[in-house]
Design a protein around this motif. Structure first.
Motif, PDB file in Angstrom:
ATOM      1  N   MET A 122       0.830  -1.200   0.000  1.00 18.13           N
ATOM      2  CA  MET A 122       0.000   0.000   0.000  1.00 18.13           C
ATOM      3  C   MET A 122       0.863   1.248   0.000  1.00 18.13           C
ATOM      4  O   MET A 122       1.952   1.246   0.538  1.00 18.13           O
ATOM      5  N   TYR A 132       1.440   5.116   1.229  1.00 19.23           N
ATOM      6  CA  TYR A 132       1.068   6.023   2.313  1.00 19.23           C
ATOM      7  C   TYR A 132       1.728   7.373   2.118  1.00 19.23           C
ATOM      8  O   TYR A 132       2.892   7.430   1.716  1.00 19.23           O
ATOM      9  N   ARG A 161      -9.826  -1.055   6.589  1.00 23.22           N
ATOM     10  CA  ARG A 161      -9.647  -1.406   5.180  1.00 23.22           C
ATOM     11  C   ARG A 161      -8.803  -0.357   4.447  1.00 23.22           C
ATOM     12  O   ARG A 161      -7.793  -0.675   3.828  1.00 23.22           O
ATOM     13  N   SER A 162      -9.187   0.923   4.550  1.00 22.19           N
ATOM     14  CA  SER A 162      -8.495   1.936   3.732  1.00 22.19           C
ATOM     15  C   SER A 162      -7.108   2.260   4.257  1.00 22.19           C
ATOM     16  O   SER A 162      -6.237   2.622   3.482  1.00 22.19           O
ATOM     17  N   ALA A 163      -6.910   2.176   5.567  1.00 20.45           N
ATOM     18  CA  ALA A 163      -5.599   2.575   6.100  1.00 20.45           C
ATOM     19  C   ALA A 163      -4.652   1.390   6.220  1.00 20.45           C
ATOM     20  O   ALA A 163      -3.499   1.554   6.573  1.00 20.45           O
ATOM     21  N   GLY A 164      -5.142   0.200   5.915  1.00 20.23           N
ATOM     22  CA  GLY A 164      -4.269  -0.962   5.971  1.00 20.23           C
ATOM     23  C   GLY A 164      -3.872  -1.342   7.397  1.00 20.23           C
ATOM     24  O   GLY A 164      -2.722  -1.685   7.653  1.00 20.23           O
ATOM     25  N   VAL A 165      -4.833  -1.281   8.336  1.00 24.85           N
ATOM     26  CA  VAL A 165      -4.553  -1.738   9.708  1.00 24.85           C
ATOM     27  C   VAL A 165      -4.357  -3.258   9.655  1.00 24.85           C
ATOM     28  O   VAL A 165      -5.240  -3.976   9.205  1.00 24.85           O
ATOM     29  N   PRO A 166      -3.175  -3.732  10.073  1.00 26.80           N
ATOM     30  CA  PRO A 166      -2.897  -5.155   9.903  1.00 26.80           C
ATOM     31  C   PRO A 166      -3.496  -6.025  11.013  1.00 26.80           C
ATOM     32  O   PRO A 166      -3.626  -5.575  12.150  1.00 26.80           O
ATOM     33  N   PRO A 222      -3.305   7.036   4.081  1.00 26.35           N
ATOM     34  CA  PRO A 222      -3.218   6.090   2.963  1.00 26.35           C
ATOM     35  C   PRO A 222      -3.548   6.803   1.655  1.00 26.35           C
ATOM     36  O   PRO A 222      -4.395   7.689   1.627  1.00 26.35           O
TER      37      PRO A 222
END
Lengths: 117, 424
Positions: free
Chosen positions: A1, A3, B179-184, A112
């Protein structure tokens, strides 16, 4: 992704933006160079910005550009620069954000980047 | 199939009850397994929901399978694959699909749900994801209850006395950010593990306290909250076997839970610790909590949870209220104040001081310093003040303090209790 790491700080504070030719300035630049080397190819883009005293804000009213002197909003802390980084997930982005030298004197917002693929 | 069969509705009810039971028992495992494969909470929840609907249909027709948990997981995975084939973009698709296919083969054979280490790690990944510090604390709580504990939105809303719409919106927003921030959904790296675990401890203890406090929500859900908090605490302690505080937290929850049967009367009125019927306490839980505390203390790294657990263990040991070892308790509070001294901790310390050095000493210290300003709207501050004033024979001032305590009480039973005191 992808950022965006948005680097904020009080541009009028000597701690955040030390004057050139001071040892503090040299330390900061050294810190950013080390960051660049460490993050390497993860950095897709990154720039430092001039202070907001030379910024111009543009809006279009009835089809015509209207410009005003200064930043969009007067705030205590201003956007001073940014990186776009390729990271595995938010944890990695946060870890990189914490390594940005001025994260200690200001703040780094991790946003993001939208993907339209 | 004949819909006119008279036994049909009864059977449907039985299946529906069985499905609810399985869902309750297996939800956390199924969700953890799906999130691990999908990396997406919303998608996992959708797939699990689809699978539960299918289960209801199929089981009514064919009967309940031998391993219902594995059955739901397998079907949920197929549902997830269907959904991904429909919506996702091609690049991400193949990897996630391969992952799902591989894991769904395991699930069919029941291996995934049998290997306890995989099950535990999947659930921990889910917990650390839900308790990620990039999410607001309220969102962390709601997510943990929904995704990990499997409580429904109305149940969570009722436990926290919030409108259902508020809670639903909170969940939607949190899932969008994940989902959008990519929290793992992963167990943090060693460098982050301890600080991230503290955040998880905080959420677990909040869940427990919310379930334990005598506020107005649904009692059954509140017991469920406590049980779930203890289960999660154990999972974390099982991962961090060197972390004394992880065991301290489990011990504290067990020792507190042990007193639950005695803390209210049958009509819900509050009973003070000193007046509780100690034969009602769950002595097995006290023994277990004390055991866990011993394990924690052996790691010689004290912290607030262990100190609180030790205080509770001393209360648990006392056969009658008179036999309470207040001197030890006072010393423990002193350490706790030194370690993490909030005004609330300092206030509780003064309760112990009053038992050891008498009400006058406690009252003088209550009156001095910054406590009165910091705790002016905190019910227990006024309750302690009122109690000390009563013991010092100042009835009129005590009544006024009881009124203030009632005014700032945290729950209806507490308010009623204090109001009664004020009127006596």
């Amino acid at each position: 992704m992808k950022y965006a790491l948005l680097i904020y700080g009080d541009e009028n504070s000597a701690a955040v933006s030390p004057a050139p030719d001071t040892p503090e300035f040299a330390t900061m630049i050294g810190g950013y160079m080390a960051f660049g080397e460490q993050a390497g190819s993860k950095i897709l883009a990154g720039e430092a910005l001039h202070d907001t005293d030379v910024s111009t804000t543009v809006t279009v009213v009835d089809g015509a550009a209207v410009t005003t002197d200064g930043p969009f909003a007067e705030t205590k802390e201003q956007l001073g620069g940014f990186y776009i980084l390729e990271c595995e997930d938010l944890d990695e982005a946060i870890a990189w954000a914490a390594k940005i030298p001025t994260a200690a004197t200001g703040r780094v917002e991790v946003r993001p980047v939208q993907s339209y693929e | 199939m004949s819909g006119s069969n008279p036994s049909e509705p009864a059977r449907a009810d039985a299946v529906s009850a069985e499905v609810s039971k399985v869902v309750g028992e297996q939800w956390s495992r199924v969700m953890a397994n799906l999130v691990s494969a999908l990396g997406d909470l919303g998608a996992a929840e959708d797939a699990a929901q689809d699978a539960i609907e299918t289960a209801l249909e199929t089981w009514t027709r064919d009967g309940i399978p031998d391993n219902p948990g594995a059955w739901i997981t397998t079907v949920a995975r197929r549902k997830a694959i269907d959904r991904i084939r429909r919506d996702k973009k091609r690049t991400e698709k193949s990897e996630t699909l391969a992952n799902l296919d591989l894991r769904s083969a395991d699930a069919i054979h029941g291996d995934v749900l049998k290997d306890e280490t995989i099950v535990r790690d999947d659930q921990l990944r889910l917990i650390y994801g839900c308790c990620h510090p990039a999410l607001a604390v309220e969102a962390q709580i709601a997510l943990t209850l929904r995704a990990v504990a499997g409580l429904t939105t109305p149940e969570i809303a009722s436990a926290f006395l919030l409108p259902e719409a508020t809670l639903a919106q909170r969940l939607v927003r949190a899932k969008k950010k994940i989902r959008s921030a990519g929290v793992p959904f992963k167990i943090p790296d060693d460098a982050e593990l301890l600080s991230r675990t503290q955040a998880v401890h905080k959420i677990i203890y909040l869940l427990f306290s919310e379930g334990y406090s005598a506020s107005d929500g649904d009692d059954l859900i509140r017991v469920e909250l406590c049980d779930e908090a203890i289960r999660l605490g154990r999972l974390v302690a099982d991962l961090l076997t060197d972390d004394a505080e992880s065991f301290g937290l489990v011990s504290l929850m067990l020792l507190t839970q042990a007193r639950r049967p005695a803390r209210t009367t049958s009509d819900g009125a509050l009973v003070l610790l000193a007046e509780q019927d100690r034969t009602l306490w769950d002595h097995d839980l006290i023994a277990e909590g004390t055991d866990v505390l011993d394990r924690a203390l052996r790691r010689a790294n004290p912290g607030p949870f262990q100190i609180q657990a030790a205080i509770n263990a001393l209360h648990g040991e006392a056969v009658t209220a008179d036999q309470t070892d207040w001197e030890q308790i006072e010393l423990l509070y002193r350490r706790w104040v030194a370690l993490a001294g909030t005004p609330v901790v300092a206030l509780n310390h003064l309760v112990a001081v009053s038992m050891v050095d008498g009400p006058q000493e406690a009252f003088d210290r209550l009156d001095a310093g910054e406590l009165p300003t910091a705790l002016a709207t905190y019910g227990p501050y006024w309750a302690l003040r009122a109690d000390l004033l009563t013991k010092l024979g100042k009835a009129k001032e005590a009544t006024a303090a009881f009124h203030l305590a009632a005014q700032h009480a945290g729950s209806a039973p507490e308010r009623e209790f204090l109001q009664n005191k004020a009127n006596n």
